[in-house]
Design a protein around this motif. Structure first.
Motif, PDB file in Angstrom:
ATOM      1  N   GLU A 159       0.854  -1.189   0.000  1.00 44.58           N
ATOM      2  CA  GLU A 159       0.000   0.000   0.000  1.00 44.58           C
ATOM      3  C   GLU A 159       0.888   1.236   0.000  1.00 44.58           C
ATOM      4  N   THR A 180      -3.088   0.695  -3.649  1.00 45.82           N
ATOM      5  CA  THR A 180      -2.547  -0.618  -3.301  1.00 45.82           C
ATOM      6  C   THR A 180      -1.874  -1.247  -4.516  1.00 45.82           C
ATOM      7  N   VAL A 181      -0.947  -2.162  -4.245  1.00 41.71           N
ATOM      8  CA  VAL A 181      -0.279  -2.919  -5.299  1.00 41.71           C
ATOM      9  C   VAL A 181      -0.221  -4.380  -4.867  1.00 41.71           C
ATOM     10  N   SER A 183       1.142  -8.130  -6.308  1.00 43.60           N
ATOM     11  CA  SER A 183       1.933  -8.729  -7.391  1.00 43.60           C
ATOM     12  C   SER A 183       2.263 -10.180  -7.080  1.00 43.60           C
ATOM     13  N   THR A 193      -1.110  -5.667 -10.130  1.00 44.99           N
ATOM     14  CA  THR A 193      -2.266  -4.789 -10.293  1.00 44.99           C
ATOM     15  C   THR A 193      -2.144  -3.642  -9.296  1.00 44.99           C
ATOM     16  N   MET A 194      -2.249  -2.423  -9.810  1.00 44.95           N
ATOM     17  CA  MET A 194      -2.191  -1.248  -8.950  1.00 44.95           C
ATOM     18  C   MET A 194      -3.532  -0.515  -9.000  1.00 44.95           C
ATOM     19  N   LEU A 196      -5.307   2.965  -7.825  1.00 51.63           N
ATOM     20  CA  LEU A 196      -4.871   4.316  -7.469  1.00 51.63           C
ATOM     21  C   LEU A 196      -6.076   5.231  -7.279  1.00 51.63           C
ATOM     22  N   GLU A 231      -7.425   1.574 -12.216  1.00 51.66           N
ATOM     23  CA  GLU A 231      -6.775   0.284 -12.012  1.00 51.66           C
ATOM     24  C   GLU A 231      -5.818   0.045 -13.179  1.00 51.66           C
ATOM     25  N   SER A 410       5.184  -2.994   1.908  1.00 55.32           N
ATOM     26  CA  SER A 410       4.683  -4.239   1.321  1.00 55.32           C
ATOM     27  C   SER A 410       5.046  -5.422   2.206  1.00 55.32           C
TER      28      SER A 410
END
Length: 480
Positions: A159, A180-181, A183, A193-194, A196, A231, A410
């Motif tokens: 995040e 958030t991310v 992976s 995936t991010m 925002l 996204e 993370s």
């Protein structure tokens, strides 16, 4: 030399004395070709290069003195003897004893470039840089070995939050964001995936004071809707060296929402003049923990375009050694810390690396970097603990005009699931490489036309020999 160039490949070459001695060719050996100088690992060679038909050659009998290997010629083909093994060259021999300098450099995995101002072909063996400096990276290798023990496939969940502040005559314009991310990564690649979220309320307030008709307002509303909450998906195929991106923000800029933008990293780096860049080779070396090999491979990305290139590459290696070499670290209990400082040409930098250990294991790392140059100030701290959880904080002040801030955290966990590295069926792929190539081609054509015009206009005033020298096709693409 500017600091920015010194860090271009992670670090940056001891000054070596140069001697120039270019003997003339004997008339009974080859036709009268134009010659050029050759520099090998920063030192001028006594043997010259030969320029013919738009390419650069060396005499077969000079291969040993220039490259340190034996060369034999038979039936128009040249063969090198390297560590007792025969290596056939792809390029045909010209006039019975002229061998392409590019073919030799490729066979021996050497860097090759051309300094047009000095009319000099430049040959660099990065292994020679390591040999001359005698540096070890055992501590960093221990950390890499520990990181490999954490598993080949892993999932990270992160995040972040931050802001962008732009100076204004009345009050600063601030855009805050968070997201958030997620992976999933393996040796083959990574998918991520991010999500925002951006607070654009101040931007909207500012635009409300502008006079816009209904159609303009509708366009702005569409753009805001697309970028306020978005996204973005990423795929990196390590085996192919290709990065893909798809974003819900595309629609705000007239791009098909189903499109994926692709970037071939090897092609991009090579197009930008970054030597013989090979992302796969770099990643393989990092994966196996070959730290020195990794550093040397990265150094190969530095463009070889000047007689000072060897010096710059050597200085790069020295800078890496001063940051991460074993002799740079001082031990205090279970911590090893190195501090690198630079104050040069208006650039100030401090780079502090701390490695944590437990017994023989080096299991954590922290890097603190502070830099100031040309009105730009940057502070960054990155750390990874023994469980491979990471955090990062970053601030940048650009000439008191723009301020950037971001924090990221993370968590890590091993996974049995492999990342999906194939694009969805029916995906539209837009090549960023092609777009940049088309732009570069347009620029080159324009410049070439101007240069041709200049030569044409001066042709009547200059001697024929001068025109020949202007048109001599000694280009980086032929030598390098």
């Amino acid at each position: 030399m500017k600091f920015s160039k010194k860090l271009c490949a992670i670090s940056l070459s001891a000054v070596m004395s140069l001697s120039v001695c270019i003997p003339a060719f004997a008339a009974d050996e080859t036709p009268e070709y134009e010659t050029a100088k050759i520099q090998v690992n920063g030192v001028m060679a006594k043997d010259p290069a030969v320029l013919a038909d738009g390419a650069t050659y060396v005499k077969a009998e000079n291969i040993k003195s220039l490259f340190g290997v034996e060369c034999s010629v038979k039936d128009g083909k040249a063969t090198l003897t390297v560590d007792g093994k025969q290596v056939a060259l792809d390029s045909a021999v010209v006039d019975e004893n002229l061998i392409s300098i590019r073919a030799v450099a490729d066979a021996l995995d050497l860097m090759l470039g051309w300094d047009d101002a000095e009319k000099t072909a430049i040959i660099i063996d990065v292994n020679n840089v390591a040999k001359e400096n005698d540096v070890t990276f055992d501590l960093l290798k221990k950390y890499m070995d520990y990181s490999k023990s954490m598993g080949d496939t892993f999932k990270t969940t992160g995040e972040f939050k931050g802001s962008v502040e732009v100076a204004d005559e009345t009050a600063p314009l601030t855009i805050a964001y968070d997201g958030t991310v997620d992976s999933l990564a393996s040796k083959k690649g990574e998918e991520a995936t991010m999500k925002l979220n951006m607070d654009l309320s101040k931007v909207k307030t500012m635009l409300q004071s502008e006079e816009m008709d209904e159609s303009e307002k509708a366009v702005m509303d569409t753009i805001f809707k697309a970028i306020e909450s978005s996204e973005t998906k990423y795929i990196y195929d390590m085996e192919k060296g290709i990065f893909y991106m798809n974003s819900s923000m595309f629609s705000a800029f007239g791009v098909d929402p189903a499109a994926w933008i692709s970037l071939d990293l090897n092609a991009f780096m090579n197009m930008s003049g970054a030597g013989s860049f090979d992302m796969n080779a770099i990643l393989d070396l990092a994966e196996t923990g070959d730290i020195e090999g990794y550093i040397l491979e990265v150094l190969k990305s530095i463009p070889v375009d000047s007689v000072n290139s060897y010096k710059e590459i050597d200085e790069s290696y020295k800078a890496v050694a001063a940051m991460l070499g074993d002799k740079a670290f001082k031990q205090d209990g279970d911590k090893y810390t190195s501090t690198y400082a630079l104050n040069e040409d208006g650039t100030e930098l401090t780079y502090v690396t701390t490695l944590g250990s437990e017994g023989d294991k080096v299991n954590s790392i922290s890097i603190v970097m502070k830099m100031s140059a040309d009105g730009v100030k940057m502070d960054m701290t990155v750390s990874t603990d023994k469980d491979f959880n990471s955090s990062m904080s970053f601030t940048m002040d650009i000439a008191d005009f723009m301020k950037l801030y971001m924090e990221f955290k993370s968590t890590y966990e091993a996974s049995a699931k492999e990342p999906a590295l194939t694009l969805p069926e029916g995906a539209v792929v837009i090549s960023l490489n092609d777009m940049m190539n088309n732009l570069a081609t347009d620029v080159v054509v324009t410049e070439t036309a101007v240069e041709a015009t200049e030569v044409s206009e001066n042709a009547a005033e200059e001697p024929a020999v001068e025109i020949t020298e202007i048109e001599t096709p000694v280009e980086n693409t032929e030598v390098a």
